[in-house]
Write a protein that holds these residues in place. Structure first.
Motif, PDB file in Angstrom:
ATOM      1  N   HIS A   1      13.468 -59.794 -19.748  1.00 34.79           N
ATOM      2  CA  HIS A   1      13.998 -61.098 -20.138  1.00 34.79           C
ATOM      3  C   HIS A   1      12.859 -62.053 -20.481  1.00 34.79           C
ATOM      4  O   HIS A   1      12.961 -62.857 -21.415  1.00 34.79           O
ATOM      5  CB  HIS A   1      14.855 -61.681 -19.010  1.00 34.79           C
ATOM      6  CG  HIS A   1      16.023 -60.838 -18.642  1.00 34.79           C
ATOM      7  ND1 HIS A   1      16.590 -60.821 -17.381  1.00 34.79           N
ATOM      8  CD2 HIS A   1      16.741 -59.950 -19.382  1.00 34.79           C
ATOM      9  CE1 HIS A   1      17.599 -59.985 -17.357  1.00 34.79           C
ATOM     10  NE2 HIS A   1      17.717 -59.435 -18.552  1.00 34.79           N
ATOM     11  N   GLN A   2      11.779 -61.968 -19.718  1.00 37.57           N
ATOM     12  CA  GLN A   2      10.634 -62.826 -19.986  1.00 37.57           C
ATOM     13  C   GLN A   2       9.954 -62.464 -21.309  1.00 37.57           C
ATOM     14  O   GLN A   2       9.513 -63.340 -22.046  1.00 37.57           O
ATOM     15  CB  GLN A   2       9.612 -62.705 -18.849  1.00 37.57           C
ATOM     16  CG  GLN A   2      10.121 -63.184 -17.507  1.00 37.57           C
ATOM     17  CD  GLN A   2       9.028 -63.229 -16.469  1.00 37.57           C
ATOM     18  OE1 GLN A   2       8.088 -64.034 -16.577  1.00 37.57           O
ATOM     19  NE2 GLN A   2       9.111 -62.399 -15.450  1.00 37.57           N
TER      20      GLN A   2
ATOM     21  N   ARG B   1      20.364 -65.065 -14.335  1.00 35.84           N
ATOM     22  CA  ARG B   1      20.175 -65.999 -13.230  1.00 35.84           C
ATOM     23  C   ARG B   1      20.806 -67.333 -13.585  1.00 35.84           C
ATOM     24  O   ARG B   1      20.610 -67.855 -14.685  1.00 35.84           O
ATOM     25  CB  ARG B   1      18.676 -66.176 -12.968  1.00 35.84           C
ATOM     26  CG  ARG B   1      18.348 -66.701 -11.590  1.00 35.84           C
ATOM     27  CD  ARG B   1      16.841 -66.707 -11.365  1.00 35.84           C
ATOM     28  NE  ARG B   1      16.208 -67.903 -11.913  1.00 35.84           N
ATOM     29  CZ  ARG B   1      14.902 -68.131 -11.881  1.00 35.84           C
ATOM     30  NH1 ARG B   1      14.097 -67.242 -11.358  1.00 35.84           N
ATOM     31  NH2 ARG B   1      14.412 -69.245 -12.393  1.00 35.84           N
TER      32      ARG B   1
ATOM     33  N   SER C   1       4.609 -67.505 -15.069  1.00 39.12           N
ATOM     34  CA  SER C   1       5.376 -66.883 -13.986  1.00 39.12           C
ATOM     35  C   SER C   1       4.511 -66.005 -13.096  1.00 39.12           C
ATOM     36  O   SER C   1       4.919 -65.639 -11.996  1.00 39.12           O
ATOM     37  CB  SER C   1       6.541 -66.065 -14.557  1.00 39.12           C
ATOM     38  OG  SER C   1       6.083 -64.924 -15.259  1.00 39.12           O
TER      39      SER C   1
ATOM     40  N   SER D   1      18.484 -63.928 -19.406  1.00 35.63           N
ATOM     41  CA  SER D   1      18.604 -63.838 -17.961  1.00 35.63           C
ATOM     42  C   SER D   1      20.053 -64.036 -17.514  1.00 35.63           C
ATOM     43  O   SER D   1      20.838 -64.726 -18.167  1.00 35.63           O
ATOM     44  CB  SER D   1      17.722 -64.906 -17.310  1.00 35.63           C
ATOM     45  OG  SER D   1      17.909 -64.938 -15.917  1.00 35.63           O
TER      46      SER D   1
ATOM     47  N   HIS E   1      14.157 -68.860  -6.471  1.00 33.32           N
ATOM     48  CA  HIS E   1      15.236 -67.954  -6.878  1.00 33.32           C
ATOM     49  C   HIS E   1      14.805 -66.504  -7.088  1.00 33.32           C
ATOM     50  O   HIS E   1      15.638 -65.634  -7.293  1.00 33.32           O
ATOM     51  CB  HIS E   1      15.878 -68.452  -8.188  1.00 33.32           C
ATOM     52  CG  HIS E   1      16.403 -69.849  -8.095  1.00 33.32           C
ATOM     53  ND1 HIS E   1      17.535 -70.177  -7.369  1.00 33.32           N
ATOM     54  CD2 HIS E   1      15.956 -71.018  -8.625  1.00 33.32           C
ATOM     55  CE1 HIS E   1      17.763 -71.481  -7.467  1.00 33.32           C
ATOM     56  NE2 HIS E   1      16.820 -72.009  -8.217  1.00 33.32           N
TER      57      HIS E   1
ATOM     58  N   GLY F   1      20.347 -73.135 -19.896  1.00 34.36           N
ATOM     59  CA  GLY F   1      19.750 -72.968 -18.587  1.00 34.36           C
ATOM     60  C   GLY F   1      18.916 -74.164 -18.172  1.00 34.36           C
ATOM     61  O   GLY F   1      18.489 -74.972 -19.000  1.00 34.36           O
TER      62      GLY F   1
ATOM     63  N   ASP G   1      20.240 -70.389 -12.508  1.00 34.13           N
ATOM     64  CA  ASP G   1      19.249 -71.447 -12.707  1.00 34.13           C
ATOM     65  C   ASP G   1      18.062 -70.848 -13.447  1.00 34.13           C
ATOM     66  O   ASP G   1      17.081 -70.421 -12.846  1.00 34.13           O
ATOM     67  CB  ASP G   1      18.822 -71.994 -11.347  1.00 34.13           C
ATOM     68  CG  ASP G   1      17.883 -73.181 -11.475  1.00 34.13           C
ATOM     69  OD1 ASP G   1      17.656 -73.635 -12.608  1.00 34.13           O
ATOM     70  OD2 ASP G   1      17.361 -73.638 -10.451  1.00 34.13           O
ATOM     71  N   SER G   2      18.142 -70.808 -14.771  1.00 30.73           N
ATOM     72  CA  SER G   2      17.115 -70.130 -15.551  1.00 30.73           C
ATOM     73  C   SER G   2      16.922 -70.781 -16.905  1.00 30.73           C
ATOM     74  O   SER G   2      17.895 -71.174 -17.564  1.00 30.73           O
ATOM     75  CB  SER G   2      17.498 -68.656 -15.743  1.00 30.73           C
ATOM     76  OG  SER G   2      16.607 -68.024 -16.639  1.00 30.73           O
TER      77      SER G   2
ATOM     78  N   GLU H   1      12.109 -63.612 -12.642  1.00 31.14           N
ATOM     79  CA  GLU H   1      12.930 -63.130 -13.746  1.00 31.14           C
ATOM     80  C   GLU H   1      12.497 -61.703 -14.093  1.00 31.14           C
ATOM     81  O   GLU H   1      11.323 -61.344 -13.952  1.00 31.14           O
ATOM     82  CB  GLU H   1      12.739 -64.019 -14.984  1.00 31.14           C
ATOM     83  CG  GLU H   1      13.151 -65.465 -14.796  1.00 31.14           C
ATOM     84  CD  GLU H   1      14.643 -65.682 -15.013  1.00 31.14           C
ATOM     85  OE1 GLU H   1      15.396 -64.673 -15.021  1.00 31.14           O
ATOM     86  OE2 GLU H   1      15.046 -66.843 -15.176  1.00 31.14           O
TER      87      GLU H   1
ATOM     88  N   ASP I   1      10.540 -72.516  -9.576  1.00 30.18           N
ATOM     89  CA  ASP I   1      11.887 -71.940  -9.626  1.00 30.18           C
ATOM     90  C   ASP I   1      11.871 -70.446  -9.302  1.00 30.18           C
ATOM     91  O   ASP I   1      12.831 -69.907  -8.746  1.00 30.18           O
ATOM     92  CB  ASP I   1      12.575 -72.214 -10.969  1.00 30.18           C
ATOM     93  CG  ASP I   1      11.739 -71.836 -12.164  1.00 30.18           C
ATOM     94  OD1 ASP I   1      10.510 -71.949 -12.088  1.00 30.18           O
ATOM     95  OD2 ASP I   1      12.317 -71.430 -13.187  1.00 30.18           O
ATOM     96  N   ASP I   2      10.760 -69.749  -9.626  1.00 29.51           N
ATOM     97  CA  ASP I   2      10.641 -68.346  -9.233  1.00 29.51           C
ATOM     98  C   ASP I   2      10.444 -68.212  -7.727  1.00 29.51           C
ATOM     99  O   ASP I   2      10.932 -67.258  -7.117  1.00 29.51           O
ATOM    100  CB  ASP I   2       9.464 -67.679  -9.954  1.00 29.51           C
ATOM    101  CG  ASP I   2       9.811 -67.239 -11.367  1.00 29.51           C
ATOM    102  OD1 ASP I   2      10.981 -67.373 -11.761  1.00 29.51           O
ATOM    103  OD2 ASP I   2       8.905 -66.768 -12.079  1.00 29.51           O
TER     104      ASP I   2
END
Length: 309
Positions: free
Chosen positions: A262-263, A273, A118, A271, A255, A282, A275-276, A258, A251-252
């Motif tokens: 959470h990571q 979110r 990420s 998360s 959106h 997810g 879409d996660s 994160e 995706d990051d």
């Protein structure tokens, strides 16, 4: 210096300081590392957790279990030559880490490794960036602890870890140490060997690429940590001597990042979110079967180009 652990820490600290200095001297850090406060928390706290929790816990636990139930095996490897001990560490630690890393790109384990990808930059600061449980479950740490109980010499282990982390830190470094060496024609045969034996910035940056579609990125391969030879051996190597233009996760880009907690602590913290990958059921982004529209992807790439310009 009489303490092998202290010697190991000096080696690793020197490698971090040296690479960090080169990142600043070359201005690669100032020009390419655009870290958010979210990144700061994740990079620092995971590093602390590895040094203070994961590795010490694995070594202490395997030693304690060994003394309780397998005391007769303690020290059986103590008379082995140093090169035999190193060979065992390469197989028990580095080879298993290759497979652990490779399996961590599967849907089941990806949430524990996602944090490492990420980061939208490469730097020594994000080398250890991963989920907390990723390291607790890493087979190589526990196997290394078991080998130490069985008699792998503390000095052998100290030199091994110092060398391994020097290579891994260099592969993540914002200063691409291999880049000028590729320009020297006389070194081409040497670099041909080097890039097939150890991880280099070119091969490992490809693993962190935003996309595979540029012919440079290879986030579905180049899994080697210290030895890139495992990728060559098992057919996951992709060598171009080039560096991807963009790093991170699509995706990051679409959106937003994160939250660091959470990571780091999924599945304990999950998360919100929609879409996660960091929530049950997810979606895991796949550029070969994207869940998002092409306009959204193009917008994300456009933002990435602007942020790096």
């Amino acid at each position: 210096m009489d303490d092998p652990l202290q010697f190991q820490n000096v080696l690793i600290g020197s490698a971090i300081a040296g690479y960090g200095l080169m990142e600043f001297v070359s201005r690669r850090y100032q020009n390419t590392v655009n870290a958010s406060s979210n990144d700061h928390w994740l990079d620092v706290l995971v590093f602390i957790s590895v040094v203070a929790v994961s590795q010490p816990l694995a070594i202490f636990t395997t030693g304690w279990v060994g003394q309780q139930w397998f005391a007769q095996w303690q020290g059986v490897l103590a008379d082995w030559p140093w090169w035999g001990m190193v060979a065992l560490l390469l197989l028990g630690d580095d080879l298993t880490q290759y497979w652990w890393h490779r399996l961590s790109h599967s849907p089941l384990l990806w949430p524990l490794h996602r944090a490492h990808h990420s980061a939208q930059y490469m730097s020594v600061r994000m080398t250890f960036r991963n989920n907390f449980f990723y390291y607790l479950m890493m087979p190589g740490l526990w196997i290394a602890g078991s080998l130490i109980f069985l008699g792998i010499g503390p000095w052998v282990y100290a030199f091994y870890m110092g060398a391994k982390l020097t290579i891994i830190l260099g592969a993540h470094c914002a200063w691409r140490w291999d880049e000028p060496l590729y320009r020297v024609k006389a070194l081409h045969p040497v670099m041909w060997v080097v890039e097939r034996v150890i991880s280099t910035p070119a091969t490992h940056w490809a693993h962190h690429a935003l996309t595979n579609k540029d012919g440079i990125g290879n986030y579905t391969g180049n899994f080697g940590n210290m030895l890139f030879f495992w990728d060559v051996l098992f057919g996951t190597a992709h060598i171009t001597r080039k560096y991807p233009e963009h790093i991170g996760l699509m995706d990051d880009r679409i959106h937003g990042q994160e939250h660091w907690a959470h990571q780091m602590f999924f599945p304990v913290l999950q998360s919100r979110r929609a879409d996660s990958a960091l929530r049950p059921g997810g979606v895991i982004y796949d550029e070969n079967n994207p869940q998002t529209s092409e306009p959204a992807i193009n917008q994300a790439l456009s933002s990435a180009i602007k942020s790096n310009s």
